[in-house]
Design a protein around this motif. Sequence first.
Motif, mmCIF file in Angstrom:
data_model
loop_
_atom_site.group_PDB
_atom_site.id
_atom_site.type_symbol
_atom_site.label_atom_id
_atom_site.label_comp_id
_atom_site.label_asym_id
_atom_site.label_seq_id
_atom_site.Cartn_x
_atom_site.Cartn_y
_atom_site.Cartn_z
ATOM 1 N N SER A 1 0.802 -1.225 0.000
ATOM 2 C CA SER A 1 0.000 0.000 0.000
ATOM 3 C C SER A 1 0.836 1.277 0.000
ATOM 4 N N SER A 2 1.943 1.291 0.738
ATOM 5 C CA SER A 2 2.753 2.518 0.769
ATOM 6 C C SER A 2 3.373 2.796 -0.595
ATOM 7 N N LEU A 3 3.769 1.747 -1.310
ATOM 8 C CA LEU A 3 4.291 1.907 -2.665
ATOM 9 C C LEU A 3 3.191 2.364 -3.618
ATOM 10 N N ILE A 4 2.026 1.753 -3.492
ATOM 11 C CA ILE A 4 0.886 2.091 -4.351
ATOM 12 C C ILE A 4 0.505 3.556 -4.195
ATOM 13 N N TRP A 5 0.575 4.061 -2.979
ATOM 14 C CA TRP A 5 0.135 5.438 -2.721
ATOM 15 C C TRP A 5 1.025 6.467 -3.413
ATOM 16 N N ARG A 6 2.227 6.039 -3.818
ATOM 17 C CA ARG A 6 3.140 6.945 -4.528
ATOM 18 C C ARG A 6 3.216 6.620 -6.016
#
Length: 206
Positions: free
Chosen positions: A84-89
């Motif tokens: 999720s943290s990668l997806i958010w960027r």
Amino acid sequence: MDTFTEIYKQLNAVPGLCDSIGMEKAMAFIRMAARLKDKITVAQPPSFQGNSPPSELPPDVASFLASAAEIAPDFIHGCWTAFSSLIWRYEGDERVSEALKQYGLDRSISGRMLFPPTHHCTEPGCINKKQLRQKHDASHVVLYTLSEGACASFAHTLTCDVCHTRYYPNYSVKDGLRTYYTTIPNTIQVGRINMSSNAFLTSSST
């Protein structure tokens, strides 16, 4: 932190997940989820600020990702926790268009969904600092593009809980007064097809 070690720890915490997906499915999940950040955002509570990803996916998005990325539904939460943290960027990828056409329309999801340009109220004098709310179902629209022709899509509206301004993709409405945004939109509404569907035209080459 998005190192392979940290991602592996997250994935390995779900029994069977590491044995069920490889890089191809993981990247498909990341690309598709990144294209749906607006859809994920408007499903969150008013206090959500959007600086970091939510801990849970909306059920319709989770269902779509399970089908489109060919990942078992029981593993979707584990994938979201890991990525999720990668997806958010991440900015997304046009290669998910076919998957969105095949699996998304039944869930009111498409690759070119229309949203207002803001998730927070911009009405002068309004004191609301919380996220705008989606209080109405998305409207079916036809989006005309140069690259793909006419596309079935969905237009979303968001509402301020304090001043009750309703935000549409092209304009906002307060007390019956329509105000068009000062920025040039990516799409413009060009007509009404019938009582339940509008037509939009992209203002770019895509």
